[in-house]
Structures are given as structure tokens and as C-alpha cells.
Scaffold this motif. Structure first.
Motif, PDB file in Angstrom:
ATOM      1  N   UNK A  64       0.829  -1.197   0.000  1.00 30.28           N
ATOM      2  CA  UNK A  64       0.000   0.000   0.000  1.00 30.28           C
ATOM      3  C   UNK A  64       0.866   1.250   0.000  1.00 30.28           C
ATOM      4  N   UNK A  65       2.117   1.118   0.464  1.00 31.77           N
ATOM      5  CA  UNK A  65       3.051   2.241   0.476  1.00 31.77           C
ATOM      6  C   UNK A  65       4.456   1.745   0.180  1.00 31.77           C
ATOM      7  N   UNK A  66       4.594   1.061  -0.945  1.00 30.29           N
ATOM      8  CA  UNK A  66       5.905   0.649  -1.410  1.00 30.29           C
ATOM      9  C   UNK A  66       6.697  -0.207  -0.455  1.00 30.29           C
ATOM     10  N   UNK A 171      -0.272   8.145   8.010  1.00 29.62           N
ATOM     11  CA  UNK A 171       0.109   7.979   6.612  1.00 29.62           C
ATOM     12  C   UNK A 171      -1.054   7.304   5.871  1.00 29.62           C
ATOM     13  N   UNK A 172      -0.812   6.252   5.123  1.00 29.90           N
ATOM     14  CA  UNK A 172      -1.894   5.618   4.362  1.00 29.90           C
ATOM     15  C   UNK A 172      -2.889   4.949   5.318  1.00 29.90           C
ATOM     16  N   UNK A 173      -4.121   4.787   4.855  1.00 25.18           N
ATOM     17  CA  UNK A 173      -5.148   4.158   5.673  1.00 25.18           C
ATOM     18  C   UNK A 173      -4.754   2.733   6.043  1.00 25.18           C
ATOM     19  N   UNK A 174      -3.916   2.117   5.224  1.00 26.53           N
ATOM     20  CA  UNK A 174      -3.442   0.754   5.488  1.00 26.53           C
ATOM     21  C   UNK A 174      -2.264   0.717   6.464  1.00 26.53           C
ATOM     22  N   UNK A 414       0.147   8.507  -2.251  1.00 26.71           N
ATOM     23  CA  UNK A 414       0.065   9.971  -2.271  1.00 26.71           C
ATOM     24  C   UNK A 414      -0.731  10.440  -3.473  1.00 26.71           C
ATOM     25  N   UNK A 415      -0.509   9.809  -4.623  1.00 22.60           N
ATOM     26  CA  UNK A 415      -1.236  10.188  -5.837  1.00 22.60           C
ATOM     27  C   UNK A 415      -2.719   9.905  -5.699  1.00 22.60           C
ATOM     28  N   UNK A 416      -3.074   8.758  -5.191  1.00 26.54           N
ATOM     29  CA  UNK A 416      -4.484   8.375  -5.133  1.00 26.54           C
ATOM     30  C   UNK A 416      -5.261   9.168  -4.095  1.00 26.54           C
ATOM     31  N   UNK A 417      -4.590   9.646  -3.047  1.00 32.32           N
ATOM     32  CA  UNK A 417      -5.274  10.406  -2.003  1.00 32.32           C
ATOM     33  C   UNK A 417      -5.252  11.908  -2.266  1.00 32.32           C
TER      34      UNK A 417
END
Length: 557
Positions: A64-66, A171-174, A414-417
Motif C-alpha cells: 500500500x506504500x511501497x 500515513x496511508x489508511x493501510x 500519495x497520488x491516489x489520495x
């Protein structure tokens, strides 16, 4: 420190090469780089002349974040290999005298981590849930998040679960944040550090080291109130003084090994607070990110060097120099774009390259040749400095950022959010080109997980190995000569008479002169000795515009 480097302080002036495993080399042909792929390229890494490899996360992850969403801190993602593969890589690097630093991601886990799945299953107020930061929502039925806090990747920093509670994710929701007031969390990371140190890992890079501990005493502040608070050690979420209680415990773990294990903090904090992370009682070293935000500008470079050498002297550590990493636009591209607008604090209003990425790499126009020329000058300047240098894979090829990635092929959260605002970091994470041709330019047997542009072939390892003037050749020469250039961790500035030219001398007599301007500069009266290496061809001691020259001291000097 003397010029002699012992096992205990190898890191003080080391050149550390960052490998982003999923984009370095693909051994099994599935389009994703892997551990055996890295092992296959150990001769290349040894030939480059580096002192250590820093491996970005290779743990099990949903990506989800590389890979910075870790599902198991003590294993290898099966798509990347096995623990046996990791041990083989470690042995191969150590056999070549190359040390290994790995990423530790302690602020958050993946939502696929066993602990988080247990937190969801066991419900409110359970010991499993208290490993994370859960809160009830606002409003009559708790439908509103506990605060209006915004995630670093955009959108709310809170996510609701099936039983109605909300968890914090900066950071990401995941990537749910761990609760570092929980001793179970602290002890588990000690086990993780020992797990890898026992296998022979030499050091650790600590992801977002400044965000672990938090004060969530009610009432919680609003986002506006958070933004207004000083970051002086008492901020509720960022750079709290009590985070160093964690690192003091870690330091005892590191020092229990012979030689002691090293650590470097990724800590985006106020400059005056960096020594707290770099002290011998804490992590021991901290990244200096100032050059990531600097223009190719003499005044900015000199100010940054002076400030960070001063910080290093205060902490007793050595400083670090970083021009690129997996989170920023590659510096050959940054230097080929117009200087960004800067605020009163001197920092760019936007990340350098944001507008260019949003245009798909068309506006403003990129000066590719000029950017590479300035990048070559900048890296020779940096490698001449006292302290350690961190290189990012591909910069030794002079790679530019890849802008031509379709939205449907992007991977960065970052792009998708934040659609239309930030293109994300995929452009610096495109798999490396090893050969001039082929479906993935030698990265693997077939496709690569991110699209590679056609121009990659001319910048491949194969193409540059045959070119005596290539950027790869320059890096190899520089890293070989750097061992002669190194001495005590200090320098003496020389007056050049020009604001756009910097010159300094190391205690052993080696000199470095960088011409940030366009007009040639005669360095004959500034540095005594013989030019040993230059970023562009030179005649005598005349330094062309946008060029760095290393000068070897004359015999007896």
C-alpha cells in the motif's frame, strides 16, 4: 576523530548506497525486484566502491506504500525471496567488505499485520486493540472522526472499523499507528532489532523516527491548533522529547553487539533538534535533508554545509549528505528545472518538481543536459565533504525522474489520495536499466512493475560502462579517490573572490572547488596541487561553469 576508521566508527564517513529492492533487479522474472536479484548484482555494487548498502523494506507487505506497510517485521516478502535468500545476500555483501543497513518502520504497521487483525477481532478495550491508537468518534452515534486531523498522504488521519471505533493513521489508511506508550510494543521492536542484528545486519535506518510517541490527552486539538503549536519537544504528535526514551533503550541493544550496531534517524525536525537523534545516547546519526530542498546555488550549499557541520559537532556524530532518495524527485531533474519559489523561511513553496510532474514532464521545460551537468558537479562537491554520503540507486547513472507514467499505472498512495495535486513518488522508483535493450532493460526477463521510458537504454549500466566520460565512470573514480581525500572531519573554506564559487581544503591537503556559476574560474591562486578529478573536462586549474574539481596536494604539502 583521526583519519583512521575502525570497525566501531565505520559509518562516520561511509558512502551508503540505498537499494529500493522492488526496483533494483528481478531474478525470477515476475516484474518485481527481489533479494536474489540484488545478490546477482553484488559485483556491480562492489565495483562501484561503496561502503554499505541500505535496503529499503523487503518485509511481507501488501504494498500500500511501497513496502513501508509492514505485515511481518521478522520475515521476507515471499515475492522477494526467503530468509535464506537474505542470509545469502548478507554473506555476499560482507564477503566484499560491504556492510548492510536495513529499514525499520516503527511508527505504524500494515493493516494486514497479525497484531492489527487481532485488534479488529477482539474489539474495544482489548489488550490487542491497545497496541494501536483507537478512539470513539464524535457526534451522537460516533459517525464523525475523533478530530479533523489530515494524513500526510491526504484525507482524514482516522479510519472507522466495523464496531464503530476509529484508528489513527498518520500515513496511508493501510498503515495504522502503533501506541508507543504500550510496553508490549516497545519490547516487540527490541526483539525485531535483535532478530536482524543476530543475523549479522550492521545497522538500521529508522523510518519517521520523530513520530513514534504521542500525547493524546483529551481534549484533542484541531488540525489548525496542531499546526500552530511549536515543535519544541512537547508537540502532541511530532518530535516529542519522550521518543528518546525509546531510542535510549535501543542504544543499549545496539551497544551490546561487537562492533556496536549503527542507526540513522529519518527525522524531519527543526534543525536545532537534530543532535538529539544523532547523539551517542540515542540513534547515533540523523539524516541531513537540507540539500534535498536546496537549489544548485553556492550560497545555499555553503550555508547548509556550515550549519550541519556545526550540528554534528554538537552531537558528537558525523553529518550525512543526501541529494536523492526514494521520496523526492531525482536531483538531476531538480537541477534542470527553474528554481522554485521560496517562502520567508527559505524553503520551497512546493516540492521541487511538483508542477513539472503534474504536466507530465512538459512544463516548465527541463534542461536535461544542464541538470545532469549540475548534478555531476554537486555530487563531487558532496563526496568531498567530511561526513557520510547516502546515494540512491540510479543516481550513479545520472538518471532523470520518470514523468511519463500513466495515472492507471501509478502505485504511490500519495497520488491516489491527492489527485491533481501530487503525482507521488513513482517517478524515482522506476526499475533500473541494466542493458541498452530488452523488455525491461535487463531489470528482469520480462516487464517491470513500473513502466520504463525508452530513453532508459542510453542511461543503462551497459551503455555507461563503455563510456569513459559517463556518470557511472565518474562515480567509480570519485569513490575510489575519496579514500585518499578523507581525513579528519573538518574543512577550511578558501576565499574565491566570487559569490558563485566555493572552495575548501581538507586537513590532509586535498582541495575541492565548485563553480556554481556560468563563467570559468581560475583556481590557481586558491588551491595548490594537481587536479585529480573533475565533473566536466578541465584545462589546468581553470574550472568551467557548473563544474567541480578535486585537487590532490603536491608532494610535501
Amino acid at each position: 576523530m583521526s583519519g583512521t576508521v575502525t570497525d566501531e566508527v565505520w559509518w562516520r564517513q561511509a558512502v551508503v548506497y540505498q537499494v529500493y529492492p522492488r526496483s533494483f533487479a528481478d531474478a525470477d522474472g515476475d516484474g518485481i525486484g527481489d533479494i536474489p536479484g540484488i545478490t546477482s548484482r553484488v559485483p556491480y555494487l562492489a565495483g562501484l566502491g561503496i561502503d554499505a548498502v541500505w535496503l529499503s523494506p523487503f518485509y511481507p507487505s501488501a504494498l500500500a506504500d511501497g513496502g513501508y506497510d509492514v505485515a511481518d517485521y521478522r520475515d521476507v516478502d515471499p515475492r522477494l525471496g526467503t530468509l535464506a535468500d537474505f542470509d545469502a545476500l548478507l554473506a555476499a555483501l560482507h564477503a566484499r567488505g560491504i556492510r548492510v543497513v536495513i529499514d525499520i518502520v516503527p511508527n505504524h504497521t500494515s493493516d494486514q499485520h497479525e497484531w492489527f487483525q487481532e485488534a479488529l477481532a477482539t474489539g474495544r478495550d482489548s489488550p490487542e486493540r491497545r497496541r494501536y491508537i483507537f478512539r470513539d468518534g464524535r457526534g451522537a452515534e460516533g459517525h464523525e472522526p475523533p478530530t479533523d486531523w489530515v494524513s500526510a498522504f491526504g484525507g482524514s488521519a482516522w479510519e472507522r472499523v466495523a464496531d464503530g471505533q476509529w484508528y489513527l493513521h498518520n500515513f496511508a489508511v493501510e498503515q495504522p499507528d502503533l501506541d508507543w506508550s504500550n510496553d508490549e510494543v516497545r519490547q516487540d521492536f527490541v526483539r525485531t532489532l535483535r532478530f536482524w542484528a543476530d543475523r549479522g545486519v550492521d545497522g538500521f535506518r529508522i523510518d519517521v523516527a520523530h513520530m513514534l510517541t504521542k500525547d493524546l490527552t483529551e481534549p484533542l486539538p484541531s488540525q489548525a491548533e496542531l499546526d500552530a503549536l511549536p515543535r519544541d519537544g512537547l508537540h502532541p504528535l511530532i518530535d516529542r522529547d519522550d521518543v528518546h526514551d525509546v531510542y535510549a533503550q535501543w542504544r543499549k541493544v545496539f551497544d551490546s553487539y561487537d562492533p556496536p550496531r549503527t542507526a540513522v534517524a529519518e527525522a524531519w525536525v527543526e534543525r536545532s533538534r537534530i543532535p538529539l537523534y544523532a547523539s551517542a545516547d540515542s540513534l547515533g546519526q540523523a539524516f541531513n535533508f537540507d540539500l534535498l530542498e536546496a537549489d544548485f546555488d553556492a550560497a545555499q550549499f555553503r550555508r547548509i554545509v556550515a550549519a550541519n557541520l556545526d550540528l554534528a559537532s554538537r552531537s558528537g556524530s558525523s553529518t550525512t549528505w543526501v541529494l536523492s532518495n526514494h521520496d523526492v524527485v531525482r536531483y538531476a531533474t531538480r537541477y534542470g528545472l527553474p528554481h522554485p519559489q521560496r517562502g520567508a523561511d527559505g524553503r520551497p513553496a512546493l516540492k521541487h518538481g511538483t508542477e513539472w510532474l503534474l504536466s507530465g514532464g512538459t512544463q516548465p521545460a527541463l534542461d536535461r543536459d544542464g541538470g545532469l551537468r549540475r548534478a555531476r558537479a554537486a555530487i563531487l562537491f558532496v563526496l568531498g565533504l567530511p561526513g557520510s554520503a547516502y546515494l540512491y540507486q540510479g543516481e550513479e547513472l545520472g538518471l532523470h525522474e520518470v514523468a511519463e507514467i500513466d495515472d492507471a499505472e501509478r502505485q504511490d498512495p500519495t497520488f491516489f489520495r491527492s489527485p491533481g495535486i501530487d503525482k507521488g513518488r513513482d517517478g524515482c522508483r522506476v526499475p533500473l536499466p541494466w542493458t541498452r535493450e530488452g523488455d525491461s532493460f535487463g531489470f528482469g526477463r520480462d516487464h517491470a512493475h513500473l513502466p520504463q521510458p525508452a530513453w532508459f537504454g542510453a542511461s543503462s549500466v551497459e551503455a555507461e560502462e563503455e563510456d569513459p566520460e559517463s556518470t557511472l565512470t565518474l562515480y567509480r573514480k570519485a569513490l575510489a579517490l575519496r579514500r585518499e581525500l578523507q581525513s579528519d572531519e573538518s574543512l577550511e573554506w578558501r576565499d574565491t573572490g566570487r559569490a558563485d564559487v566555493l572552495a575548501f581544503v581538507r586537513p590532509n591537503g586535498w582541495g575541492v572547488v565548485t563553480n556554481f556559476g556560468s563563467a570559468a574560474f581560475d583556481a590557481a591562486g586558491i588551491l595548490q596541487g594537481t587536479p585529480a578529478l573533475s565533473s566536466t573536462p578541465v584545462t589546468g586549474r581553470v574550472v568551467p561553469g557548473e563544474c567541480t574539481v578535486w585537487v590532490r596536494p603536491s608532494a610535501g604539502v
